[in-house]
Design a protein around this motif. Structure first.
Motif, mmCIF file in Angstrom:
data_model
loop_
_atom_site.group_PDB
_atom_site.id
_atom_site.type_symbol
_atom_site.label_atom_id
_atom_site.label_comp_id
_atom_site.label_asym_id
_atom_site.label_seq_id
_atom_site.Cartn_x
_atom_site.Cartn_y
_atom_site.Cartn_z
ATOM 1 N N GLY A 172 0.817 -1.199 0.000
ATOM 2 C CA GLY A 172 0.000 0.000 0.000
ATOM 3 C C GLY A 172 0.855 1.254 0.000
ATOM 4 N N VAL A 173 0.203 2.416 0.157
ATOM 5 C CA VAL A 173 0.897 3.687 0.074
ATOM 6 C C VAL A 173 1.958 3.836 1.151
ATOM 7 C CG1 VAL A 173 -0.845 4.874 1.459
ATOM 8 C CG2 VAL A 173 0.582 6.182 -0.123
ATOM 9 N N ASN A 174 1.743 3.243 2.328
ATOM 10 C CA ASN A 174 2.716 3.310 3.413
ATOM 11 C C ASN A 174 3.675 2.128 3.438
ATOM 12 O OD1 ASN A 174 1.932 5.796 4.593
ATOM 13 N ND2 ASN A 174 0.117 4.803 5.451
ATOM 14 N N GLU A 175 3.711 1.385 2.333
ATOM 15 C CA GLU A 175 4.678 0.304 2.102
ATOM 16 C C GLU A 175 4.451 -0.912 2.979
ATOM 17 O OE1 GLU A 175 8.698 1.674 1.776
ATOM 18 O OE2 GLU A 175 8.103 3.562 0.857
ATOM 19 N N PHE A 176 3.248 -1.070 3.488
ATOM 20 C CA PHE A 176 2.860 -2.309 4.150
ATOM 21 C C PHE A 176 2.080 -3.180 3.174
ATOM 22 C CE2 PHE A 176 3.060 0.593 7.873
ATOM 23 C CZ PHE A 176 3.996 -0.107 8.618
ATOM 24 N N ASN A 177 2.079 -4.486 3.377
ATOM 25 C CA ASN A 177 1.309 -5.403 2.538
ATOM 26 C C ASN A 177 -0.169 -5.301 2.917
ATOM 27 O OD1 ASN A 177 3.714 -6.208 1.467
ATOM 28 N ND2 ASN A 177 3.786 -8.187 2.501
ATOM 29 N N SER A 178 -0.863 -4.329 2.313
ATOM 30 C CA SER A 178 -2.224 -4.019 2.750
ATOM 31 C C SER A 178 -3.206 -3.853 1.597
ATOM 32 C CB SER A 178 -2.217 -2.732 3.593
ATOM 33 O OG SER A 178 -1.646 -1.656 2.872
ATOM 34 N N LEU A 179 -2.898 -4.370 0.412
ATOM 35 C CA LEU A 179 -3.787 -4.192 -0.725
ATOM 36 C C LEU A 179 -4.903 -5.233 -0.747
ATOM 37 C CD1 LEU A 179 -1.469 -3.244 -3.727
ATOM 38 C CD2 LEU A 179 -2.619 -1.773 -2.051
ATOM 39 N N LYS A 180 -6.022 -4.842 -1.324
ATOM 40 C CA LYS A 180 -7.166 -5.728 -1.515
ATOM 41 C C LYS A 180 -7.747 -5.440 -2.894
ATOM 42 C CE LYS A 180 -11.802 -6.725 0.346
ATOM 43 N NZ LYS A 180 -12.779 -6.388 1.417
ATOM 44 N N GLY A 181 -7.995 -6.498 -3.674
ATOM 45 C CA GLY A 181 -8.596 -6.275 -4.981
ATOM 46 C C GLY A 181 -8.353 -7.395 -5.962
ATOM 47 N N TRP A 182 -8.611 -7.097 -7.243
ATOM 48 C CA TRP A 182 -8.519 -8.067 -8.324
ATOM 49 C C TRP A 182 -7.170 -7.962 -9.037
ATOM 50 C CZ3 TRP A 182 -12.152 -11.745 -9.377
ATOM 51 C CH2 TRP A 182 -13.413 -11.582 -8.803
ATOM 52 N N GLU A 183 -6.686 -9.116 -9.461
ATOM 53 C CA GLU A 183 -5.483 -9.149 -10.289
ATOM 54 C C GLU A 183 -5.677 -10.161 -11.407
ATOM 55 O OE1 GLU A 183 -1.301 -8.884 -8.687
ATOM 56 O OE2 GLU A 183 -1.236 -10.950 -9.460
ATOM 57 N N ILE A 184 -5.304 -9.761 -12.619
ATOM 58 C CA ILE A 184 -5.295 -10.694 -13.747
ATOM 59 C C ILE A 184 -3.891 -10.706 -14.318
ATOM 60 C CG2 ILE A 184 -7.736 -10.373 -14.301
ATOM 61 C CD1 ILE A 184 -6.861 -8.502 -16.568
ATOM 62 N N GLY A 185 -3.517 -11.831 -14.910
ATOM 63 C CA GLY A 185 -2.174 -11.928 -15.454
ATOM 64 C C GLY A 185 -2.078 -12.982 -16.536
ATOM 65 N N ALA A 186 -1.010 -12.911 -17.315
ATOM 66 C CA ALA A 186 -0.771 -13.874 -18.385
ATOM 67 C C ALA A 186 0.730 -13.975 -18.628
ATOM 68 C CB ALA A 186 -1.490 -13.456 -19.666
ATOM 69 N N ASP A 187 1.178 -15.134 -19.110
ATOM 70 C CA ASP A 187 2.563 -15.292 -19.529
ATOM 71 C C ASP A 187 2.613 -16.028 -20.863
ATOM 72 O OD1 ASP A 187 1.783 -17.774 -18.600
ATOM 73 O OD2 ASP A 187 3.395 -17.989 -17.152
ATOM 74 N N TYR A 188 3.689 -15.807 -21.606
ATOM 75 C CA TYR A 188 3.795 -16.348 -22.966
ATOM 76 C C TYR A 188 5.257 -16.601 -23.301
ATOM 77 C CZ TYR A 188 3.227 -16.764 -28.044
ATOM 78 O OH TYR A 188 3.248 -17.206 -29.330
#
Length: 458
Positions: free
Chosen positions: A404-420
């Motif tokens: 998060g903004v204060n550099e703690f592991n505090s995020l919540k939400g969606w993530e999508i990703g791909a590799d090739y």
């Protein structure tokens, strides 16, 4: 892992190679039932280095094997060693040394035995990362983008039939910044690994991972020891203990005081004024923490599951909760619907933070489809995940979008990703995150991020 894995593999591999069908009891069996080679080959099967499962995907039989039969499986593994990771490459080298005479009779050339002076194998990568994370919070935006270049060498050294030495040497370049902390060489890993039957031992500085929760809690380096014991092919116990790097984690402040201002030349306090610690120019205090954990792991066909207990303590009172130790329990389950689709659900819970600034809980729900194989041009994969992180319950989480903004592991939400895999040994990865910062001191909490990487493997 039991030799039942290997015996079924023999049916698929050896029959085709030698045009011979083996009975349930092999009269030429001279590899003892407790020989380390059974577990080594079973590990290669588990990791997909060697295939040849029976038609219905199950393992059958409980026969011992002759050295000649084992050598034919090792030959198959040697042919695919370029696509194996460092641990499996070391297993293949050990197996090729053990069965060198039988391999020679099969016409398989074992280069490292013919050149006795060369017992070190070098692999590595060239990596380029580009990422940007935008925080809605006022005065909380980071730089629009970050560029990082890495040259990594990962030598493995065969010590004897049981022990192998490993190292990971990184040279990092951040063209956006200068100074020794951003450009230079580091030895990030250096350890010895011993395999004794069903036990695997690591000593030194090595990478460790919270297998029970698929990395929700922990994925970092440990300086200490780790023992993994698998009494059966389904069950395993892993115990880890040592020191971890606490810089940038919940074990210290993020370097902010009220009003987002530093105290010049003195100390910095966390936003709740619970603690003051020595100030450094970057707002973070390099320090280490004691860590230990124990996990019980289970695998059965398409399903895997685990539960763990982890504890960590810093060399001063921990930020925000007045304790000298964090205690976390985690659990997870994964299920492969078929060879392409797998889902994982993971949960972790830690102790409290003063004023309930952060949640005690963290979780991740993720679905993966296929995955890029560096050895196979055109292979690809994708995933979607929803996560809630906490610096208490996920203090060293494996994910790239977590701070998060204060550099703690505090995020919540969606993530999508791909590799090739664009070509053999060239793989690119892309990730997009959208969500919020759960730090209760952050009013404008919206966060978006883009993360990308290209790896050139050798």
């Amino acid at each position: 892992m039991k030799k039942t894995l290997v015996s079924a593999l023999t049916t698929a591999l050896v029959v085709g190679a030698a045009s011979t069908t083996f009975a349930a009891a092999n009269p030429f069996a001279d590899v003892p039932a407790d020989h380390w080679a059974y577990d080594a080959v079973a590990q290669l099967v588990q990791d997909g280095v060697v295939n040849g499962y029976s038609a219905d995907g199950t393992f059958k039989g409980d026969q011992s094997m002759s050295r000649y039969e084992m050598a034919q499986i090792v030959a198959k593994a040697m042919a695919k060693s370029d696509a194996a990771d460092n641990n499996n490459k070391a297993l293949i080298e050990k197996l090729s040394a053990e069965f060198s005479d039988e391999l020679a009779n099969l016409g398989v050339r074992v280069a490292n035995l013919e050149a006795k002076t060369d017992n070190v194998k070098w692999t590595g990568l060239i990596r380029y990362d580009w990422n940007t994370t935008n925080y809605e919070a006022e005065d909380g935006h980071r730089e629009p983008e970050t560029n990082n270049l890495k040259l990594r060498f990962t030598p493995s050294i065969t010590i004897n039939e049981n022990w192998t030495g490993y190292s990971e040497i990184d040279y990092d370049v951040n063209p956006d910044e200068t100074g020794a902390d951003n450009n230079g060489a580091t030895v990030s890993k250096i350890y010895a690994e011993g395999v004794y039957g069903k036990a695997d031992i690591k000593l030194g500085r090595f990478g460790s991972f919270s297998d029970a929760s698929h990395g929700l809690l922990f994925d970092d380096k440990v300086t200490g020891a780790e023992l993994t014991y698998a009494p059966t092919e389904k069950w395993a116990v892993k115990a880890t203990g040592g020191r971890i790097d606490a810089k940038g984690t919940a074990f210290q402040t993020a370097g902010k005081v009220k009003g987002n201002a530093y105290i010049p030349g003195g100390t910095i306090s966390d936003i709740n004024d619970d603690i003051s610690v020595p100030y450094e120019a970057d707002g973070l205090i390099p320090s280490s923490a004691t860590y230990y954990g124990i996990e019980v792991l289970y695998k059965n066909g398409k399903m895997d599951a685990g539960v763990g207990y982890h504890a960590a303590g810093a060399n001063h009172t921990l930020v925000g909760n007045g304790h000298d130790k964090y205690q976390v329990v985690d659990a997870g389950v994964g299920y492969a619907f078929d060879s392409n689709v797998k889902a994982t659900v993971d949960y972790a819970r830690g102790n409290e933070w003063a004023n309930d600034r952060f949640s005690k809980d963290a979780y991740s729900i993720q679905v993966n489809y296929k995955g890029a194989n560096a050895a196979q041009k055109g292979s690809w994969g994708a995933y979607v995940a929803y996560r809630k992180l906490s610096p208490i319950a996920a203090f060293q989480a494996t994910y790239d979008h977590k701070e998060g903004v204060n550099e703690f592991n505090s995020l919540k939400g969606w993530e999508i990703g791909a590799d090739y895999a664009w070509a053999k040994n060239i793989v690119s990865t892309f990730k997009f995150f959208t969500g919020k910062d759960t730090d209760k001191t952050v009013v404008q909490d919206k966060v978006t991020g883009v993360w990308s990487r290209v790896d050139f493997l050798f």
